[in-house]
Scaffold this motif. Structure first.
Motif, PDB file in Angstrom:
ATOM      1  N   CYS A   1      45.390  43.901  52.347  1.00 43.66           N
ATOM      2  CA  CYS A   1      44.065  43.576  52.874  1.00 43.66           C
ATOM      3  C   CYS A   1      43.933  42.062  52.968  1.00 43.66           C
ATOM      4  CB  CYS A   1      42.957  44.160  52.000  1.00 43.66           C
ATOM      5  SG  CYS A   1      42.906  43.539  50.309  1.00 43.66           S
ATOM      6  N   THR A   2      42.959  41.615  53.732  1.00 47.34           N
ATOM      7  CA  THR A   2      42.701  40.182  53.839  1.00 47.34           C
ATOM      8  C   THR A   2      41.257  39.907  53.445  1.00 47.34           C
ATOM      9  OG1 THR A   2      42.141  40.376  56.180  1.00 47.34           O
ATOM     10  CG2 THR A   2      44.411  39.779  55.649  1.00 47.34           C
ATOM     11  N   MET A   3      41.064  38.717  52.868  1.00 57.84           N
ATOM     12  CA  MET A   3      39.742  38.267  52.438  1.00 57.84           C
ATOM     13  C   MET A   3      39.508  36.872  52.991  1.00 57.84           C
ATOM     14  SD  MET A   3      39.638  39.499  48.506  1.00 57.84           S
ATOM     15  CE  MET A   3      39.590  41.228  48.116  1.00 57.84           C
ATOM     16  N   LYS A   4      38.363  36.675  53.599  1.00 58.14           N
ATOM     17  CA  LYS A   4      38.023  35.377  54.196  1.00 58.14           C
ATOM     18  C   LYS A   4      37.571  34.408  53.100  1.00 58.14           C
ATOM     19  CE  LYS A   4      36.964  33.263  58.210  1.00 58.14           C
ATOM     20  NZ  LYS A   4      38.034  32.700  58.993  1.00 58.14           N
ATOM     21  N   PHE A   5      38.324  33.323  52.924  1.00 55.62           N
ATOM     22  CA  PHE A   5      37.971  32.258  51.994  1.00 55.62           C
ATOM     23  C   PHE A   5      38.155  30.943  52.747  1.00 55.62           C
ATOM     24  CE2 PHE A   5      39.594  35.248  48.553  1.00 55.62           C
ATOM     25  CZ  PHE A   5      38.355  35.482  47.989  1.00 55.62           C
ATOM     26  N   SER A   6      37.066  30.240  53.047  1.00 56.60           N
ATOM     27  CA  SER A   6      37.172  28.978  53.769  1.00 56.60           C
ATOM     28  C   SER A   6      37.951  27.956  52.939  1.00 56.60           C
ATOM     29  CB  SER A   6      35.784  28.441  54.119  1.00 56.60           C
ATOM     30  OG  SER A   6      35.070  28.139  52.934  1.00 56.60           O
ATOM     31  N   LYS A   7      38.525  26.972  53.632  1.00 52.09           N
ATOM     32  CA  LYS A   7      39.351  25.956  52.966  1.00 52.09           C
ATOM     33  C   LYS A   7      38.596  25.259  51.845  1.00 52.09           C
ATOM     34  CE  LYS A   7      42.087  24.987  57.037  1.00 52.09           C
ATOM     35  NZ  LYS A   7      42.340  24.072  58.123  1.00 52.09           N
ATOM     36  N   ASP A   8      37.300  25.023  52.043  1.00 51.52           N
ATOM     37  CA  ASP A   8      36.530  24.311  51.020  1.00 51.52           C
ATOM     38  C   ASP A   8      36.100  25.211  49.866  1.00 51.52           C
ATOM     39  OD1 ASP A   8      34.809  25.623  52.813  1.00 51.52           O
ATOM     40  OD2 ASP A   8      33.156  24.260  52.369  1.00 51.52           O
ATOM     41  N   LYS A   9      36.276  26.537  49.991  1.00 51.48           N
ATOM     42  CA  LYS A   9      35.868  27.467  48.934  1.00 51.48           C
ATOM     43  C   LYS A   9      37.032  28.171  48.240  1.00 51.48           C
ATOM     44  CE  LYS A   9      31.363  27.194  49.655  1.00 51.48           C
ATOM     45  NZ  LYS A   9      30.528  26.452  48.752  1.00 51.48           N
ATOM     46  N   VAL A  10      38.225  28.138  48.823  1.00 53.43           N
ATOM     47  CA  VAL A  10      39.336  28.921  48.267  1.00 53.43           C
ATOM     48  C   VAL A  10      39.707  28.479  46.850  1.00 53.43           C
ATOM     49  CG1 VAL A  10      41.243  27.574  49.260  1.00 53.43           C
ATOM     50  CG2 VAL A  10      41.546  30.018  48.818  1.00 53.43           C
ATOM     51  N   GLU A  11      39.594  27.186  46.555  1.00 56.79           N
ATOM     52  CA  GLU A  11      39.935  26.692  45.214  1.00 56.79           C
ATOM     53  C   GLU A  11      38.979  27.215  44.138  1.00 56.79           C
ATOM     54  OE1 GLU A  11      42.517  25.022  44.126  1.00 56.79           O
ATOM     55  OE2 GLU A  11      43.443  24.363  45.999  1.00 56.79           O
ATOM     56  N   THR A  12      37.765  27.613  44.543  1.00 52.86           N
ATOM     57  CA  THR A  12      36.772  28.105  43.579  1.00 52.86           C
ATOM     58  C   THR A  12      36.513  29.597  43.747  1.00 52.86           C
ATOM     59  OG1 THR A  12      34.974  27.449  45.060  1.00 52.86           O
ATOM     60  CG2 THR A  12      35.641  25.857  43.356  1.00 52.86           C
ATOM     61  N   SER A  13      37.456  30.302  44.364  1.00 52.08           N
ATOM     62  CA  SER A  13      37.326  31.744  44.582  1.00 52.08           C
ATOM     63  C   SER A  13      38.284  32.502  43.668  1.00 52.08           C
ATOM     64  CB  SER A  13      37.609  32.083  46.039  1.00 52.08           C
ATOM     65  OG  SER A  13      36.684  31.436  46.878  1.00 52.08           O
ATOM     66  N   THR A  14      37.996  33.782  43.486  1.00 49.21           N
ATOM     67  CA  THR A  14      38.787  34.642  42.605  1.00 49.21           C
ATOM     68  C   THR A  14      39.013  35.983  43.283  1.00 49.21           C
ATOM     69  OG1 THR A  14      37.782  33.599  40.665  1.00 49.21           O
ATOM     70  CG2 THR A  14      38.860  35.723  40.302  1.00 49.21           C
ATOM     71  N   VAL A  15      40.190  36.543  43.091  1.00 51.45           N
ATOM     72  CA  VAL A  15      40.465  37.915  43.501  1.00 51.45           C
ATOM     73  C   VAL A  15      40.565  38.742  42.220  1.00 51.45           C
ATOM     74  CG1 VAL A  15      42.135  39.472  44.587  1.00 51.45           C
ATOM     75  CG2 VAL A  15      41.640  37.239  45.626  1.00 51.45           C
TER      76      VAL A  15
ATOM     77  N   ILE B   1      38.474  42.916  44.762  1.00 55.14           N
ATOM     78  CA  ILE B   1      37.167  42.309  45.002  1.00 55.14           C
ATOM     79  C   ILE B   1      37.328  40.796  45.119  1.00 55.14           C
ATOM     80  CG2 ILE B   1      34.810  42.042  44.110  1.00 55.14           C
ATOM     81  CD1 ILE B   1      35.477  44.610  42.377  1.00 55.14           C
ATOM     82  N   GLY B   2      36.820  40.229  46.195  1.00 54.87           N
ATOM     83  CA  GLY B   2      36.796  38.779  46.380  1.00 54.87           C
ATOM     84  C   GLY B   2      35.490  38.234  45.826  1.00 54.87           C
ATOM     85  N   ILE B   3      35.574  37.203  44.985  1.00 59.23           N
ATOM     86  CA  ILE B   3      34.402  36.677  44.279  1.00 59.23           C
ATOM     87  C   ILE B   3      34.359  35.158  44.450  1.00 59.23           C
ATOM     88  CG2 ILE B   3      33.287  36.484  42.010  1.00 59.23           C
ATOM     89  CD1 ILE B   3      35.032  38.925  41.164  1.00 59.23           C
ATOM     90  N   ASP B   4      33.155  34.602  44.625  1.00 57.91           N
ATOM     91  CA  ASP B   4      33.031  33.143  44.703  1.00 57.91           C
ATOM     92  C   ASP B   4      32.814  32.547  43.318  1.00 57.91           C
ATOM     93  OD1 ASP B   4      30.312  33.398  44.038  1.00 57.91           O
ATOM     94  OD2 ASP B   4      29.593  32.897  46.041  1.00 57.91           O
ATOM     95  N   GLU B   5      32.628  31.233  43.265  1.00 55.49           N
ATOM     96  CA  GLU B   5      32.504  30.532  41.978  1.00 55.49           C
ATOM     97  C   GLU B   5      31.281  30.954  41.177  1.00 55.49           C
ATOM     98  OE1 GLU B   5      31.532  26.251  42.457  1.00 55.49           O
ATOM     99  OE2 GLU B   5      31.303  26.784  44.576  1.00 55.49           O
ATOM    100  N   PHE B   6      30.284  31.579  41.840  1.00 52.88           N
ATOM    101  CA  PHE B   6      29.057  32.017  41.164  1.00 52.88           C
ATOM    102  C   PHE B   6      29.108  33.496  40.803  1.00 52.88           C
ATOM    103  CE2 PHE B   6      27.984  28.582  44.163  1.00 52.88           C
ATOM    104  CZ  PHE B   6      27.686  27.603  43.229  1.00 52.88           C
TER     105      PHE B   6
END
Length: 173
Positions: free
Chosen positions: A104-118, A75-80
């Motif tokens: 699998c691949t998950m789309k995480f933009s450059k500005d959001k990848v640092e605050t994303s979680t797998v 599961i790909g999750i954002d900072e929220f």
């Protein structure tokens, strides 16, 4: 897997040995006894995707007379803590050492990848009713569940498109 060389993590604080596998990728070796999962991560900043490879698990289920059927949910999750994407491996039947080989691949933009979680969840399917039971998980990234998971995310970000594979202890649910 065979070892082409053994080394410690880049800053010397890794709790387990590392090795280069048969394909030339750098990965850590499993610790025996407790349930673990081998996860490969790679960030492609050109296409803004994280590639997740669920390679295999070790020590799933303690009753070797009836090895479990298991699958992995990614599961790909954002900072929220909002779910961005979800993937699932095939169910591997009757194995305490299942090999998933799921990519699998998950789309995480450059500005959001640092605050994303797998988040990687390990599930078993048990009994006549085929009940699904989550036995544990590991979160890698912004909301890492362990120091090793946090280090793995940073190694992926610094990897310049190279897949970094690492064993993670499954945190009980």
């Amino acid at each position: 897997m065979h070892s082409n060389g053994i080394s410690r993590g880049h800053n010397g604080d890794s709790r387990r040995s590392s090795m280069v596998d048969a394909t030339g990728r750098f990965c850590s070796q499993p610790m025996t006894g407790s349930p673990e999962i081998l996860v490969g991560l790679c960030y492609d900043d050109k296409h803004e995707v994280v590639s997740v490879c669920i390679e295999k698990a070790s020590s799933l289920g303690s009753d070797n007379a009836h090895p479990p059927d298991s699958f992995i949910r990614i599961i790909g999750i954002d900072e929220f803590n909002t779910e961005l994407s979800r993937h699932k491996t095939d169910t591997i039947k009757h194995s305490t050492q299942p090999v998933y080989s799921h990519h699998c691949t998950m789309k995480f933009s450059k500005d959001k990848v640092e605050t994303s979680t797998v988040r990687v969840e390990v599930w078993t399917v048990t009994g006549i009713l085929r009940r699904k039971v989550q036995i544990g998980s590991i979160s890698i990234g912004f909301a890492s569940s362990t120091p090793d998971a946090n280090e793995h995310w940073h190694q992926m970000m610094q990897g310049a498109g190279i897949t970094v594979s690492k064993w993670h202890a499954i945190q009980a649910e």
